[in-house]
Enzyme design. Structure first.
Site, PDB file in Angstrom:
ATOM      1  N   GLY A 180       1.044  -1.058  14.239  1.00 58.18           N
ATOM      2  CA  GLY A 180      -0.337  -0.548  14.265  1.00 58.18           C
ATOM      3  C   GLY A 180      -0.947  -0.730  15.649  1.00 58.18           C
ATOM      4  N   GLY A 217      -4.130   1.045  17.027  1.00 58.39           N
ATOM      5  CA  GLY A 217      -5.362   0.964  16.245  1.00 58.39           C
ATOM      6  C   GLY A 217      -6.473   0.208  16.940  1.00 58.39           C
ATOM      7  CD  GLN A 218     -12.184  -1.558  15.211  1.00 55.44           C
ATOM      8  OE1 GLN A 218     -11.894  -1.496  14.012  1.00 55.44           O
ATOM      9  NE2 GLN A 218     -13.348  -2.001  15.623  1.00 55.44           N
ATOM     10  CE1 TYR A 242      -7.563  -2.434   4.295  1.00 51.03           C
ATOM     11  CE2 TYR A 242      -9.701  -3.325   3.669  1.00 51.03           C
ATOM     12  CZ  TYR A 242      -8.664  -3.240   4.574  1.00 51.03           C
ATOM     13  OH  TYR A 242      -8.717  -3.944   5.751  1.00 51.03           O
ATOM     14  CE  LYS A 261      -5.660  -5.393   4.729  1.00 55.61           C
ATOM     15  NZ  LYS A 261      -4.615  -5.557   5.745  1.00 55.61           N
ATOM     16  CG  ASP A 316       0.364   3.275  15.678  1.00 55.98           C
ATOM     17  OD1 ASP A 316       0.297   4.233  14.883  1.00 55.98           O
ATOM     18  OD2 ASP A 316      -0.521   2.406  15.763  1.00 55.98           O
TER      19      ASP A 316
HETATM   20  P1  NAD Z   1      -6.721   1.143  12.502  1.00 60.28           P
HETATM   21  O1  NAD Z   1      -6.824   2.161  11.425  1.00 60.28           O
HETATM   22  O2  NAD Z   1      -7.610   1.275  13.692  1.00 60.28           O
HETATM   23  O3  NAD Z   1      -5.217   1.093  13.041  1.00 60.28           O
HETATM   24  C1  NAD Z   1      -4.121   1.081  12.159  1.00 60.28           C
HETATM   25  C2  NAD Z   1      -2.922   1.626  12.928  1.00 60.28           C
HETATM   26  O4  NAD Z   1      -1.818   1.584  12.051  1.00 60.28           O
HETATM   27  C3  NAD Z   1      -3.121   3.064  13.380  1.00 60.28           C
HETATM   28  O5  NAD Z   1      -2.873   3.182  14.773  1.00 60.28           O
HETATM   29  C4  NAD Z   1      -2.107   3.853  12.559  1.00 60.28           C
HETATM   30  O6  NAD Z   1      -1.535   4.934  13.247  1.00 60.28           O
HETATM   31  C5  NAD Z   1      -1.068   2.774  12.266  1.00 60.28           C
HETATM   32  N1  NAD Z   1      -0.314   3.076  11.051  1.00 60.28           N
HETATM   33  C6  NAD Z   1      -0.810   3.505   9.863  1.00 60.28           C
HETATM   34  N2  NAD Z   1       0.198   3.716   9.001  1.00 60.28           N
HETATM   35  C7  NAD Z   1       1.351   3.410   9.646  1.00 60.28           C
HETATM   36  C8  NAD Z   1       2.705   3.423   9.291  1.00 60.28           C
HETATM   37  N3  NAD Z   1       3.093   3.812   8.072  1.00 60.28           N
HETATM   38  N4  NAD Z   1       3.628   3.042  10.205  1.00 60.28           N
HETATM   39  C9  NAD Z   1       3.247   2.649  11.455  1.00 60.28           C
HETATM   40  N5  NAD Z   1       1.950   2.617  11.849  1.00 60.28           N
HETATM   41  C10 NAD Z   1       1.027   3.005  10.963  1.00 60.28           C
HETATM   42  O7  NAD Z   1      -6.874  -0.286  11.833  1.00 60.28           O
HETATM   43  P2  NAD Z   1      -7.421  -1.631  12.488  1.00 60.28           P
HETATM   44  O8  NAD Z   1      -8.876  -1.645  12.324  1.00 60.28           O
HETATM   45  O9  NAD Z   1      -6.838  -1.815  13.837  1.00 60.28           O
HETATM   46  O10 NAD Z   1      -6.831  -2.685  11.459  1.00 60.28           O
HETATM   47  C11 NAD Z   1      -5.619  -3.366  11.703  1.00 60.28           C
HETATM   48  C12 NAD Z   1      -5.379  -4.318  10.546  1.00 60.28           C
HETATM   49  O11 NAD Z   1      -6.503  -5.207  10.414  1.00 60.28           O
HETATM   50  C13 NAD Z   1      -5.222  -3.643   9.189  1.00 60.28           C
HETATM   51  O12 NAD Z   1      -4.291  -4.364   8.420  1.00 60.28           O
HETATM   52  C14 NAD Z   1      -6.593  -3.778   8.567  1.00 60.28           C
HETATM   53  O13 NAD Z   1      -6.543  -3.779   7.177  1.00 60.28           O
HETATM   54  C15 NAD Z   1      -7.031  -5.126   9.093  1.00 60.28           C
HETATM   55  N6  NAD Z   1      -8.481  -5.284   9.089  1.00 60.28           N
HETATM   56  C16 NAD Z   1      -9.263  -4.555   9.932  1.00 60.28           C
HETATM   57  C17 NAD Z   1     -10.641  -4.717   9.899  1.00 60.28           C
HETATM   58  C18 NAD Z   1     -11.558  -3.931  10.806  1.00 60.28           C
HETATM   59  O14 NAD Z   1     -12.795  -4.052  10.688  1.00 60.28           O
HETATM   60  N7  NAD Z   1     -11.035  -3.146  11.744  1.00 60.28           N
HETATM   61  C19 NAD Z   1     -11.206  -5.627   9.004  1.00 60.28           C
HETATM   62  C20 NAD Z   1     -10.369  -6.325   8.122  1.00 60.28           C
HETATM   63  C21 NAD Z   1      -8.994  -6.171   8.201  1.00 60.28           C
HETATM   64  N1  SER Z   2     -13.594  -3.308   8.147  1.00 57.03           N
HETATM   65  C1  SER Z   2     -12.711  -3.107   7.057  1.00 57.03           C
HETATM   66  C2  SER Z   2     -13.082  -1.907   6.271  1.00 57.03           C
HETATM   67  O1  SER Z   2     -14.255  -1.586   6.247  1.00 57.03           O
HETATM   68  C3  SER Z   2     -12.712  -4.312   6.162  1.00 57.03           C
HETATM   69  O2  SER Z   2     -11.421  -4.662   5.899  1.00 57.03           O
HETATM   70  O3  SER Z   2     -12.240  -1.318   5.658  1.00 57.03           O
END
Ligand code: NAD
Ligand code: SER
Length: 328
Positions: A7, A10-11, A143, A147, A33
């Site tokens: 990932g 991602g963010q 989701y 988790k 990714d």
């Molecule tokens: P995001 O959506 O910005 O990035 C996720 C990345 O995973 C993307 O670049 C996507 O292309 C890649 N991806 C999706 N499916 C895939 C696959 N099958 N194979 C390979 N890559 C794949 O998400 P994020 O915000 O960076 O979150 C990262 C992790 O943190 C996740 O597990 C998310 O649940 C967790 N999380 C994020 C937040 C938040 O506020 N951003 C909060 C709680 C938990």
């Molecule tokens: N920031 C995330 C969402 O809104 C929480 O896991 O999905």
């Protein structure tokens, strides 16, 4: 041994990869990714990157062997709002991806795995304020189901196979470098982005929906601190609560208005309100503070100030902003 980040575009992944490459050197950190990374400059331009799906176990095994991976940050996932639109895909990506990582890690020389959980593991019968570390867990979204299931799987692999899996329940994360990917807490980034561009904002949550939030520098620092901690100090092996700040849309709008007096926020709640109102307003993170010295730095004022500053720079140089990849 090298580090793998799934990932990676991602963010969180984009900033975690950057932080890890600064610490260990670009060639030591392999990004992974579904798509190639946006054009990288400087030392990251030639850094290793694998384009693949984490559900492909054979390909993932090849990556672990080829790059001699010793640590995995497994971030690839669908988030809450996208997960509600595509529940089958959310289960498949979130659970198959994690199971592949855990199974391969325990059979190879991988010493540590980081996997993020979320405040989405909580639900309507969970105490909403100062939500305890150990409490009722009744997620209402697919989701959240993935988790909580993932947390249990991580703890099982630790107990059964002695795999050193570490996890944080991230709250809503705010950042300006890469656009968020389909979460319910993304409204906060959208609001700040609009304000920085001199626009008003229409919020998809009610004004008083308080949620736990965190600024990305704290999230990165916390993730690295958890991974640096002595394994014996970790008393939580499903996932640590990690609080930083809590605010409602109206409170963020007020913090923005203190700096952008012309800013106005309107409210048109949609289906994401139902997701948000089943999540905590704040979490009790005593275990994280005690076990590995979790100590976030940013409050709402500091976050608002810093986000607006950087988002205004992005407005002046749009090429700096990550491509929008909303799941809606
Ligand atoms: P995001 O959506 O910005 O990035 C996720 C990345 O995973 C993307 O670049 C996507 O292309 C890649 N991806 C999706 N499916 C895939 C696959 N099958 N194979 C390979 N890559 C794949 O998400 P994020 O915000 O960076 O979150 C990262 C992790 O943190 C996740 O597990 C998310 O649940 C967790 N999380 C994020 C937040 C938040 O506020 N951003 C909060 C709680 C938990
Ligand atoms: N920031 C995330 C969402 O809104 C929480 O896991 O999905």
């Amino acid at each position: 041994m090298r580090i793998l980040v799934t990932g990676a575009n991602g963010q969180i992944g984009s900033e975690l990869v950057e932080a890890l490459r600064q610490r260990h050197g670009p060639e030591q950190v392999v990004g992974l990714d579904l798509n190639p990374p946006p054009t990288a400059n400087g030392p990251s331009a030639a850094a290793p990157f694998e384009v693949m799906d984490v559900r492909d176990r054979e390909a993932l095994a090849g990556v672990l062997d080829r790059h001699e991976i010793g640590t995995i940050y497994h971030l690839a996932s669908l988030l809450s709002a996208t997960g509600e639109q595509h529940p089958d895909r959310a289960w498949d990506v979130n659970m198959s991806g994690l199971k592949n990582v855990l199974d391969l890690a325990r059979r190879r020389p991988v010493d540590t795995v980081f996997w993020p959980s979320s405040i989405a593991v909580f639900g309507p019968t969970t105490p909403r304020d100062d939500t305890p570390q150990n409490t009722v867990l009744d997620p209402t979204t697919m989701y959240g189901v993935t988790k909580r299931s993932g947390e249990l799987l991580c703890r099982y692999y630790h107990r059964r196979y002695d795999l050193d899996v570490r996890s944080l329940r991230y709250p809503g994360l705010l950042s300006y470098k890469t656009a968020p990917g389909g979460g319910t807490t993304d409204y906060a980034i959208d609001m700040l982005t609009q304000a920085a561009a001199g626009e008003d904002y229409t919020c998809f949550l009610e004004p008083d929906t308080r949620l736990p939030m965190m600024y990305m520098p704290d999230a990165i620092q916390g993730t690295l601190a958890l991974m640096d901690a002595d394994a014996d100090a970790l008393s939580v092996r499903d996932s640590y609560n990690a609080g930083a700040l809590s605010f409602a849309p109206a409170e963020l709008a007020a913090a923005i208005r203190a700096r952008v007096p012309t800013f106005d926020c309107h409210y048109e709640p949609d289906e994401r309100q139902r997701i948000a109102e089943n999540w905590p307003s704040s979490v009790d993170d005593t275990a994280a503070r005690t076990d590995w010295d979790w100590a976030p730095e940013y409050d709402l004022d500091a976050l608002t100030e810093d986000m607006l500053h950087h988002l205004r720079e992005n407005v002046r140089a749009p090429g700096n902003v990550g491509e929008k990849k909303r799941g809606r």
